[in-house]
Scaffold this active site. Structure first.
Site, PDB file in Angstrom:
ATOM      1  N   SER A  32       0.822  -1.214   0.000  1.00  0.00           N
ATOM      2  CA  SER A  32       0.000   0.000   0.000  1.00  0.00           C
ATOM      3  C   SER A  32       0.859   1.269   0.000  1.00  0.00           C
ATOM      4  O   SER A  32       0.448   2.293  -0.561  1.00  0.00           O
ATOM      5  CB  SER A  32      -0.951  -0.012   1.200  1.00  0.00           C
ATOM      6  OG  SER A  32      -0.236  -0.165   2.402  1.00  0.00           O
ATOM      7  N   GLY A  84       8.254  -0.376   0.468  1.00  0.00           N
ATOM      8  CA  GLY A  84       7.851  -0.326   1.870  1.00  0.00           C
ATOM      9  C   GLY A  84       8.527  -1.423   2.682  1.00  0.00           C
ATOM     10  O   GLY A  84       9.441  -2.104   2.201  1.00  0.00           O
ATOM     11  N   LYS A  96      10.337  -7.926   5.310  1.00  0.00           N
ATOM     12  CA  LYS A  96       9.446  -7.642   4.194  1.00  0.00           C
ATOM     13  C   LYS A  96       8.770  -8.947   3.766  1.00  0.00           C
ATOM     14  O   LYS A  96       9.185 -10.013   4.176  1.00  0.00           O
ATOM     15  CB  LYS A  96      10.243  -7.056   3.014  1.00  0.00           C
ATOM     16  CG  LYS A  96      10.801  -5.673   3.329  1.00  0.00           C
ATOM     17  CD  LYS A  96      11.538  -5.052   2.157  1.00  0.00           C
ATOM     18  CE  LYS A  96      10.825  -5.136   0.844  1.00  0.00           C
ATOM     19  NZ  LYS A  96       9.423  -4.650   0.851  1.00  0.00           N
ATOM     20  N   GLU A 105      11.204  -8.630  -4.852  1.00  0.00           N
ATOM     21  CA  GLU A 105      11.686  -7.412  -4.174  1.00  0.00           C
ATOM     22  C   GLU A 105      13.181  -7.524  -3.885  1.00  0.00           C
ATOM     23  O   GLU A 105      13.950  -6.582  -4.102  1.00  0.00           O
ATOM     24  CB  GLU A 105      10.920  -7.208  -2.858  1.00  0.00           C
ATOM     25  CG  GLU A 105       9.460  -6.868  -3.084  1.00  0.00           C
ATOM     26  CD  GLU A 105       8.625  -6.770  -1.806  1.00  0.00           C
ATOM     27  OE1 GLU A 105       7.508  -6.269  -1.894  1.00  0.00           O
ATOM     28  OE2 GLU A 105       9.086  -7.208  -0.744  1.00  0.00           O
TER      29      GLU A 105
HETATM   30  C1  5RP Z   1       5.322  -6.712   0.289  1.00  0.00           C
HETATM   31  C2  5RP Z   1       6.140  -5.913   1.244  1.00  0.00           C
HETATM   32  C3  5RP Z   1       5.625  -4.577   1.649  1.00  0.00           C
HETATM   33  O1  5RP Z   1       6.627  -3.643   1.446  1.00  0.00           O
HETATM   34  C4  5RP Z   1       5.237  -4.617   3.098  1.00  0.00           C
HETATM   35  O2  5RP Z   1       4.317  -5.679   3.303  1.00  0.00           O
HETATM   36  C5  5RP Z   1       4.636  -3.287   3.545  1.00  0.00           C
HETATM   37  O3  5RP Z   1       3.351  -3.123   3.033  1.00  0.00           O
HETATM   38  P1  5RP Z   1       2.501  -1.815   3.208  1.00  0.00           P
HETATM   39  O4  5RP Z   1       3.217  -0.713   2.485  1.00  0.00           O
HETATM   40  O5  5RP Z   1       1.168  -2.147   2.570  1.00  0.00           O
HETATM   41  O6  5RP Z   1       2.363  -1.522   4.682  1.00  0.00           O
HETATM   42  O7  5RP Z   1       7.196  -6.328   1.670  1.00  0.00           O
HETATM   43  O8  5RP Z   1       5.856  -7.986   0.077  1.00  0.00           O
END
Ligand code: 5RP
Length: 221
Positions: A32, A84, A96, A105
């Protein structure tokens, strides 16, 4: 509260635009917070060459905004990767994979010169591990890897009904207090059947943009 948190995610997503060099291809994360960064990128789409994406979801969003998405194999160099995190510590090491996109990622982060983490302040921790650590595993190795994770002190839980973009499964490891993130990253990576562990410690972020009620704080290594 959730509304407020989303405002903070939006603020850091847009703040990351300062790190984008015109004419380049940008590495784009998932989640997000990364989605806000993609919206921000959309506002300068004519100034960039395009993006490489860490998930089918981000690819779809990038394309819907008219941003060209490149195959990572066709790109020799990436100046930045913006993404993120589920948790980030003072050394800018991260957990992550909450969104199951950890493998792509980690690959894009490895290529990029600079990893820019964008997160609201609720993601900051002293010790990583309260957020269950995601581990992407080849399906046939799931039970073996789970037993090995128990030996490392964790309580692995199979993430039901989730298949990653790479066709694998996820174990979320509870009950960890990760005192030595680099050592644990290396140990879990070494288990046969593990594709990727969601610890980003040996390659931590270079810059963290942290959103709080006081504004966006910039942390650097
Ligand atoms: C996805 C990730 C995201 O960066 C992590 O889950 C953070 O998510 P958000 O920005 O929705 O809080 O590692 O695999």
């Amino acid at each position: 509260m959730m509304m407020m948190q989303d405002e903070l995610k939006k603020a850091v997503g847009w703040a990351a635009l300062d790190y984008v060099t015109p004419g380049t291809i940008v590495g784009v994360g998932t989640g997000s917070t990364a989605a806000h960064f993609i919206d921000a990128l959309g506002s300068i789409k004519h100034q960039i060459e395009g993006a490489v994406s860490s998930s089918e979801a981000s690819t779809e969003k990038l394309k819907s905004l008219g941003i060209p998405v490149f195959d990572l194999n066709s790109v020799d160099r990436l100046a930045i990767y913006v993404d993120g995190a589920d948790e980030i510590n003072d050394q800018m090491q991260m957990i992550k994979g909450g969104g199951a996109a950890l493998t792509r990622e980690k690959i894009i982060a490895a290529v990029a010169d600079k990893f820019i983490c964008i997160a609201d302040a609720s993601k900051q921790v002293q010790v990583l591990g309260k957020f269950p650590l995601p581990v992407e595993v080849i399906s046939m190795a799931r039970s073996y890897v789970a037993r090995e994770l128990v030996k490392l002190g964790g309580l692995p839980e199979y993430r039901q009904h989730v298949v990653t973009d790479n066709g694998n499964v996820i174990l979320d490891v509870h009950n960890l207090s990760i005192i030595d993130p680099c050592a644990l990253e290396i140990a879990i990576n070494a288990l046969p059947g593990v594709v990727t562990v969601g610890l980003f410690a040996t390659r931590a972020a270079d810059v963290a943009l942290i959103g709080s009620a006081d504004g966006v704080k910039t942390l650097t290594q």
